[in-house]
Design an enzyme around this catalytic site. Sequence first.
Site, PDB file in Angstrom:
ATOM      1  N   GLU A   1       7.023  10.433 -14.762  1.00 43.10           N
ATOM      2  CA  GLU A   1       6.506   9.081 -14.533  1.00 43.10           C
ATOM      3  C   GLU A   1       6.428   8.271 -15.820  1.00 43.10           C
ATOM      4  O   GLU A   1       5.732   7.256 -15.886  1.00 43.10           O
ATOM      5  CB  GLU A   1       5.137   9.162 -13.860  1.00 43.10           C
ATOM      6  CG  GLU A   1       5.159   9.849 -12.522  1.00 43.10           C
ATOM      7  CD  GLU A   1       5.370   8.899 -11.346  1.00 43.10           C
ATOM      8  OE1 GLU A   1       4.909   7.752 -11.408  1.00 43.10           O
ATOM      9  OE2 GLU A   1       6.006   9.319 -10.350  1.00 43.10           O
TER      10      GLU A   1
ATOM     11  N   ALA B   1      -6.479   1.292  -5.404  1.00 37.65           N
ATOM     12  CA  ALA B   1      -6.413  -0.166  -5.302  1.00 37.65           C
ATOM     13  C   ALA B   1      -5.226  -0.597  -4.455  1.00 37.65           C
ATOM     14  O   ALA B   1      -5.316  -1.527  -3.645  1.00 37.65           O
ATOM     15  CB  ALA B   1      -6.329  -0.791  -6.693  1.00 37.65           C
TER      16      ALA B   1
ATOM     17  N   ARG C   1       1.843  13.550 -10.115  1.00 41.41           N
ATOM     18  CA  ARG C   1       3.123  12.867 -10.279  1.00 41.41           C
ATOM     19  C   ARG C   1       3.929  13.323 -11.492  1.00 41.41           C
ATOM     20  O   ARG C   1       5.106  12.990 -11.599  1.00 41.41           O
ATOM     21  CB  ARG C   1       2.881  11.358 -10.397  1.00 41.41           C
ATOM     22  CG  ARG C   1       2.206  10.751  -9.186  1.00 41.41           C
ATOM     23  CD  ARG C   1       2.305   9.247  -9.260  1.00 41.41           C
ATOM     24  NE  ARG C   1       1.552   8.580  -8.208  1.00 41.41           N
ATOM     25  CZ  ARG C   1       1.556   7.276  -8.028  1.00 41.41           C
ATOM     26  NH1 ARG C   1       2.267   6.507  -8.837  1.00 41.41           N
ATOM     27  NH2 ARG C   1       0.847   6.725  -7.067  1.00 41.41           N
TER      28      ARG C   1
ATOM     29  N   GLY D   1       0.793  -1.218   0.000  1.00 36.42           N
ATOM     30  CA  GLY D   1       0.000   0.000   0.000  1.00 36.42           C
ATOM     31  C   GLY D   1       0.824   1.267   0.000  1.00 36.42           C
ATOM     32  O   GLY D   1       0.501   2.237   0.698  1.00 36.42           O
TER      33      GLY D   1
ATOM     34  N   CYS E   1      -0.614  -0.574 -17.618  1.00 34.69           N
ATOM     35  CA  CYS E   1       0.477  -0.316 -16.676  1.00 34.69           C
ATOM     36  C   CYS E   1       1.618  -1.302 -16.865  1.00 34.69           C
ATOM     37  O   CYS E   1       2.783  -0.971 -16.644  1.00 34.69           O
ATOM     38  CB  CYS E   1      -0.026  -0.425 -15.238  1.00 34.69           C
ATOM     39  SG  CYS E   1      -1.143   0.891 -14.729  1.00 34.69           S
TER      40      CYS E   1
ATOM     41  N   HIS F   1      -2.166   8.395 -12.817  1.00 33.40           N
ATOM     42  CA  HIS F   1      -1.528   8.599 -14.117  1.00 33.40           C
ATOM     43  C   HIS F   1      -2.605   8.857 -15.163  1.00 33.40           C
ATOM     44  O   HIS F   1      -3.749   8.402 -15.006  1.00 33.40           O
ATOM     45  CB  HIS F   1      -0.716   7.371 -14.545  1.00 33.40           C
ATOM     46  CG  HIS F   1       0.510   7.137 -13.727  1.00 33.40           C
ATOM     47  ND1 HIS F   1       0.867   5.891 -13.251  1.00 33.40           N
ATOM     48  CD2 HIS F   1       1.468   7.986 -13.278  1.00 33.40           C
ATOM     49  CE1 HIS F   1       1.986   5.978 -12.557  1.00 33.40           C
ATOM     50  NE2 HIS F   1       2.366   7.243 -12.556  1.00 33.40           N
TER      51      HIS F   1
END
Length: 433
Positions: free
Chosen positions: A172, A25, A210, A18, A365, A246
């Site tokens: 990122e 999630a 980010r 986490g 991802c 993202h």
Amino acid sequence: MHEVNFDGLVSPTHNFSGLAIGNLASTRSSGRISRPREAALQGLDKMWALARRGVPQAFLPPQLRPSLPTLKRLGFLGDEAEILQQAFEQAPDWFAACSSASAMWTANAATIAPSIDTADGRVHLTPANLVTNFHRSIEVTETASTLKSIFSSEAHFVHHPPLPATPMFADEGAANHIRLTCGDSSALHVFVYGTTAADRANGPKRFPARQSLEGCQAVARLHQLPESRVLFLRQNPDAIDAGAFHNDVVSVGHENVFLYHEETFANPEESLESIRSKFDGPLHSIPVTSRELTLKQAVDSYLFNSQIVTLPNGRMLMVCPLECLENPSVQELIKTKIVTTDSPISEVLYLDLRQSMNNGGGPACLRLRVLLTSAELDSLPERIFLTENSSAFLRHWIEQHYPEELTLADLACAHRYFANSRALANLKRWIGI
């Protein structure tokens, strides 16, 4: 040109800690028992499903965790067993960060510009600095080294160092970059940012942004992309606060297809008009309204994190997680808006990626897209590509070395660390990098 998908092979230390603030999630799964073998086989099944359909598919090897070099930098001393035990007992949060398997999500590994788009006619690669999260910033050095080993021909590839490790240049990678093109026409590179040094006040309030504008601009310059073929668009701060950490959680582009949620951009009408006006050719845009799918539903289902690929017959396939199959609103959208008679997308493939999804990463991802000429493709190590033989080898390797279940406490075991170290070294030798 050949578009190759480089998926991150899930690590034998895949765990739920986490760590990613803003990734809902990941936060929900914190502390759960993970299943590394199942996670790796789910990822391998996705890669092999595409390879069997004629889509060029490759992989990047896992990184060794826990990261002992990082733990040593944080002041833990002694031999390997002592360092692991001290860190786990004295600084469990730091130990968790140094044990993250997040390098599996290769959409964040780098931003890559193909040779047909760059001024010098070579492929340009910039590893993402990932400075927003400590656990992800650990990946950068090895990611850069691995990319240099795979894309080793200086005649074809230019490797840039990661941007300076400061929030002003937060980067990122490809998760915030969209390349749109129509056939042989010029490509449009859309860089999506969440914050800028000149205007931090209008950013998200709940979760950190980010990607910085300054980071996007630096990458575009490094990759020698013509100014006329580049757009910098701001992500909607409300989308970030809703869990779209993202941009690839709320939009996805492939060739001339752009699937997006209406709340993707901070200035939606202006942003979409700039895309349409700069795009060279007919754009097949698929907007999804908030009435059709809320931001929460988009984040929960990861519809926009689906992976779109072009099949050998020229049609497109969309790879979705099972969560999309289980969501009635998403199913209605797919039937009425995405896979229709006039859509380039002709097929949807639903795959079980729950271990990755529970940790906050969907199909898109897990992959880094690299567009290559035949000569560039031929210069890469043969064994990074998924074939029947390499797929069988990787399956056997995973079943031999991966535990069925894992907790964070298990990662403090020196015996497990050394076993993983040997296994990963053997994998890299087999690949030839």
